[in-house]
Design an enzyme around this catalytic site. Structure first.
Site, PDB file in Angstrom:
ATOM      1  N   GLU A  13      28.384  -2.697  -8.863  1.00  0.00           N
ATOM      2  CA  GLU A  13      27.222  -2.705  -9.754  1.00  0.00           C
ATOM      3  C   GLU A  13      27.671  -2.716 -11.207  1.00  0.00           C
ATOM      4  OE1 GLU A  13      24.372  -0.005  -6.778  1.00  0.00           O
ATOM      5  OE2 GLU A  13      25.271   0.893  -8.573  1.00  0.00           O
ATOM      6  N   HIS A  19      24.790  10.597  -9.270  1.00  0.00           N
ATOM      7  CA  HIS A  19      23.529  10.765  -9.997  1.00  0.00           C
ATOM      8  C   HIS A  19      22.906  12.125  -9.698  1.00  0.00           C
ATOM      9  CE1 HIS A  19      22.708   6.830 -11.816  1.00  0.00           C
ATOM     10  NE2 HIS A  19      23.156   6.245 -10.722  1.00  0.00           N
TER      11      HIS A  19
END
Length: 223
Positions: free
Chosen positions: A203, A132
């Site tokens: 996830e 990210h």
């Protein structure tokens, strides 16, 4: 000396706007783009700009737009195009995209009771950098035409096996996930893979446009 409440509120607003502009200016300077300018049909609800996240606090302030590296944003647009071609009433809904490393530290420090190896399942070590932080990862779900997220079996940022794509078959057999929840996840995964993204083990919402090793070679961390 007490500051006039109106002046104090104005000062706070200016501070928040300046911080947001600083984040956005840094991203723009490093060549990142607003994903909704690449594909306006993509929905965005940055969870770390709200209190609806595992920290329970607004981490991003007024930063509410989702930025990514241009190649990653283009991949996301391809995933969106595929999704709409096969499910015309559905849209991608982005929860997080490029993340400043200053925010990464806040997320990392919000889990002090987890052993470091366990913590890294959910939040990358800021010293190494998350994908990210390079603008090459996205957290997202699928929403209906009213913008309501499909049922994926857990909320975003759920820490536990119910969120693990790798455990879905056994969770289905144990009655902990339904077939519909898994089918909804598969809609998301299929679209993202068609766009060129890779899922991860822990996830259902997280996808990478590049590996961290490749991202490090090509891009700089957003601070």
């Amino acid at each position: 000396m007490r500051l006039n409440p109106i002046l104090f509120a104005l000062f706070s607003l200016v501070h928040l706007v300046a911080r947001s502009q600083s984040f956005e200016a840094t991203m723009a300077k490093q060549g990142l783009v607003d994903v909704q300018k690449v594909d306006p049909t993509i929905l965005v609800d940055l969870k770390y700009s709200t209190t609806d996240n595992f920290v329970g606090k607004d981490v991003y302030g007024d930063l509410t737009r989702a930025y990514m590296q241009p190649m990653a944003a283009q991949k996301l647009a391809e995933a969106s195009k595929y999704l709409q071609a096969h499910h015309p009433t559905l849209r991608l809904l982005v929860y997080d995209a490029a993340r400043p490393r200053t925010a990464q530290w806040k997320l990392w420090n919000a889990l002090p009771d987890l052993p470091e190896n366990e913590r890294q399942k959910y939040v990358a070590d800021p010293r190494k950098g998350s994908i990210h932080n390079y603008g090459c990862a996205v957290d997202l779900t699928v929403a209906n035409q009213d913008g309501k997220p499909l049922d994926m079996g857990t909320k975003y940022d759920f820490f536990g096996e119910l969120a693990y794509p790798s455990r879905e078959n056994e969770l289905l057999k144990a009655g902990k996930l339904t077939q519909q929840q898994i089918d909804n996840r598969q809609i998301l995964r299929t679209a993202m893979r068609q766009g060129g993204f890779s899922p991860i083990e822990f996830e259902w919402w997280h996808f990478n446009a590049l590996s961290r090793e490749k991202a490090k070679m090509v891009f700089r961390i957003v601070d």
